[in-house]
Scaffold this motif. Structure first.
Motif, PDB file in Angstrom:
ATOM      1  N   GLN A 231       0.834  -1.208   0.000  1.00  0.00           N
ATOM      2  CA  GLN A 231       0.000   0.000   0.000  1.00  0.00           C
ATOM      3  C   GLN A 231       0.871   1.262   0.000  1.00  0.00           C
ATOM      4  OE1 GLN A 231      -0.544   2.404   2.596  1.00  0.00           O
ATOM      5  NE2 GLN A 231      -2.306   3.425   1.647  1.00  0.00           N
ATOM      6  N   LEU A 235       3.920   0.794  -3.910  1.00  0.00           N
ATOM      7  CA  LEU A 235       3.153   1.687  -4.800  1.00  0.00           C
ATOM      8  C   LEU A 235       3.895   3.007  -5.011  1.00  0.00           C
ATOM      9  CD1 LEU A 235      -0.626   1.186  -3.958  1.00  0.00           C
ATOM     10  CD2 LEU A 235       0.728   0.235  -5.827  1.00  0.00           C
ATOM     11  N   LEU A 262      -1.528   6.693  -9.277  1.00  0.00           N
ATOM     12  CA  LEU A 262      -2.331   5.880  -8.340  1.00  0.00           C
ATOM     13  C   LEU A 262      -3.778   5.794  -8.811  1.00  0.00           C
ATOM     14  CD1 LEU A 262      -0.811   7.268  -5.020  1.00  0.00           C
ATOM     15  CD2 LEU A 262      -0.576   4.935  -5.886  1.00  0.00           C
ATOM     16  N   GLU A 432      -2.959  11.063  -1.973  1.00  0.00           N
ATOM     17  CA  GLU A 432      -2.171   9.901  -2.414  1.00  0.00           C
ATOM     18  C   GLU A 432      -2.473   8.679  -1.552  1.00  0.00           C
ATOM     19  OE1 GLU A 432       2.226  10.196  -3.423  1.00  0.00           O
ATOM     20  OE2 GLU A 432       1.862  12.066  -2.365  1.00  0.00           O
ATOM     21  N   ALA A 436      -4.200   5.242  -2.841  1.00  0.00           N
ATOM     22  CA  ALA A 436      -3.539   3.937  -2.705  1.00  0.00           C
ATOM     23  C   ALA A 436      -4.485   2.943  -2.024  1.00  0.00           C
ATOM     24  CB  ALA A 436      -2.236   4.069  -1.918  1.00  0.00           C
TER      25      ALA A 436
END
Ligand code: BG6
Length: 482
Positions: A231, A235, A262, A432, A436
């Motif tokens: 996560q 990523l 993302l 962000e 995610a």
């Protein structure tokens, strides 16, 4: 260059992270004269340990060649400990009295605690009137355990601190080699025209660890590899590989580009879970010739379906990357500690050589994040000698240790100073984190619905056989000996 004067408060100040990472990092910055004489470290925790006791534990995490008695003593002189329960109002007076007279210096509140305390501690800091315009708050991952809990934390902290004061740390972004990805991509023209679906066949991102869960089993068993590593760290690496060039190296332009990646991650639907994800759990095995127990033994025998290994086939649905698979994998108790990104280019369009010249392997650019940090370009070349035209793979190898003979600072050294400077480029913005989780959550849900336990793998291997099958189904192979 010294940073501004600060009071650096660590909640969870006697915990694992403070002792292993934060104190050694602050000490090393102090030793290198980056801290002004009046800057202070204030450790807060429920336990009544003395600074000397905490220091002794932290000392074990500083390599001997970086340890200096005098520098350590003066670092401890600026360090204090306050025994208080951050979840209750009692006992704050002494702590408040220490902070309040210095309202002009940068004030950092580092929350190295469980995420469910992030909101309550923020609220309490406000009630006790400890937040100045020059204050910042640092949140350790995990930010929640799913989208809803991440949102709730972001709301609660955001009710007290402005977004520019909130630093969500992902220590992978502080690693030298991870930042070097930005230099590789945006300070060289060589790869620019190749960095897209026209030339790239696929991308692999591996973060393999040989350690097990150690003393963190309590936390880890509730988390698992998908929440603990994918996560956030994996990523973020994917974002740096896949993002469009930002117009400048500025906190919002860089994060805007990462956010777009993302949001462009193709959702993995329930019917694709089996084909696109693999979860595993280690069993007893051997690492470097020494026997190690399995995950269940590490937990003390409890029954658990927590995954200690994940492999995922992801796709980024953009003009640049349409159809290019990104294979991600991470796990504990794997064959070795190695993190790398592999960009595999497309094969040559036509082979002009005779069949006995040997196969032509596609070029690979390998970015070694740790250990043996460096960049490797796998090229095909002629096998020298009079034996005719034979082709074999050879490597152009850039070793950072040889190219730059300086010590690589730990990620936390860089990031903690960035917090004091107020530079959030290498920290995760609220949107962000939530983007995610939006992509991760259906995978978590699917796994929970699925009745099958994680696939077992022997410690010291490269994970379950299903991980190899995941990539081989596409006619590709992982870059390792597994
Ligand atoms: C942490 C995870 O964020 O990263 C740990 O919680 C993991 O489980 C660690 O071991 C890996 O970090 P590094 O810097 O050793 O690669």
């Amino acid at each position: 260059v010294p940073v501004s004067s600060f009071d650096f408060v660590v909640f969870g100040g006697t915990g694992d992270l403070a002792v292993r990472k934060l104190l050694p990092a602050l000490y090393l910055r102090d030793r290198d004269k980056q801290l002004t004489a009046d800057s202070r470290i204030l450790l807060v925790s429920r336990s009544k340990e003395s600074v000397a006791e905490i220091a002794e534990r932290a000392r074990a995490h500083i390599p001997d060649d970086l340890f200096d008695d005098g520098a350590w003593k003066s670092f401890l002189d600026r360090t204090q400990h306050f025994a208080l329960d951050a979840a209750h109002d009692a006992g704050w007076a002494e702590f408040e009295n220490a902070l309040k007279p210095r309202s002009d210096v940068v004030r950092v509140f580092y929350l190295a605690t469980a995420p469910d305390l992030f909101g309550p501690i923020s609220a309490r800091l406000k009630t006790h009137e400890l937040i100045t315009p020059n204050s910042r708050i640092v949140l350790e991952k995990p930010i929640g355990r799913d989208l809803a809990s991440a949102r709730a934390i972001n709301e609660a902290v955001g009710a007290v601190f402005a977004e520019h004061q909130i630093f969500r740390i992902d220590h992978y972004l502080g690693k030298e080699t991870v930042q070097n990805l930005l230099a590789l991509r945006f300070a060289n023209s060589l790869f620019e025209s190749l960095w897209n679906r026209g030339s790239v066949d696929h991308v692999q991102i591996t973060v393999a660890e040989s350690i097990g869960v150690g003393t963190r089993a309590g936390y880890y068993d509730k988390s698992g590899a998908l929440r603990d590593m994918v996560q956030n760290h994996l990523l973020q690496l994917l974002c740096l590989v896949a993002m469009e060039p930002p117009t400048q190296m500025h906190q919002d332009t860089v994060r805007d580009e990462k956010l777009k990646v993302l949001r462009a991650l193709k959702p993995i639907t329930p019917d694709q879970l089996g084909a696109c994800t693999v979860r595993g759990q280690y069993r007893a095995g051997a690492i470097d010739g020494a026997g190690v127990p399995g995950y269940i033994e590490d937990l003390g025998g409890a029954v658990s379906r927590t995954e200690t290994f994940v492999a995922i086939r992801a796709e980024v649905e953009t003009w640049r990357w349409g159809g290019v698979p990104f294979y991600l994998r991470t796990g504990k108790r794997l064959a070795e500690r190695t993190s790398e990104i592999v960009i595999q280019f497309r094969p040559v369009p036509h082979n002009i050589f005779a069949a006995d010249a040997g196969p032509i392997q596609p070029n690979r650019l390998i970015i070694r994040l740790q250990p043996n940090e460096g960049i490797e370009l796998q090229l095909m070349s002629k096998d020298p000698g009079p034996g005719g035209m034979r082709i074999k793979p050879t490597n152009l190898n850039l070793s950072f240790a040889e190219a730059f003979k300086i010590r690589y600072a730990d990620a936390y050294e860089r990031l903690l100073m960035d917090v004091v400077r107020g530079n959030s480029t290498l920290f995760m913005r609220r949107d962000e984190v939530e983007a995610a989780w939006t992509w991760i959550e259906p995978i978590l849900e699917g796994w929970t619905r699925d009745d099958a336990p994680p696939k077992p793998y022997q410690a010291g291997t490269w994970g379950p056989a299903a991980s190899i099958a995941l990539i081989e189904r596409d006619g590709r192979t992982w870059d390792d000996d597994g």
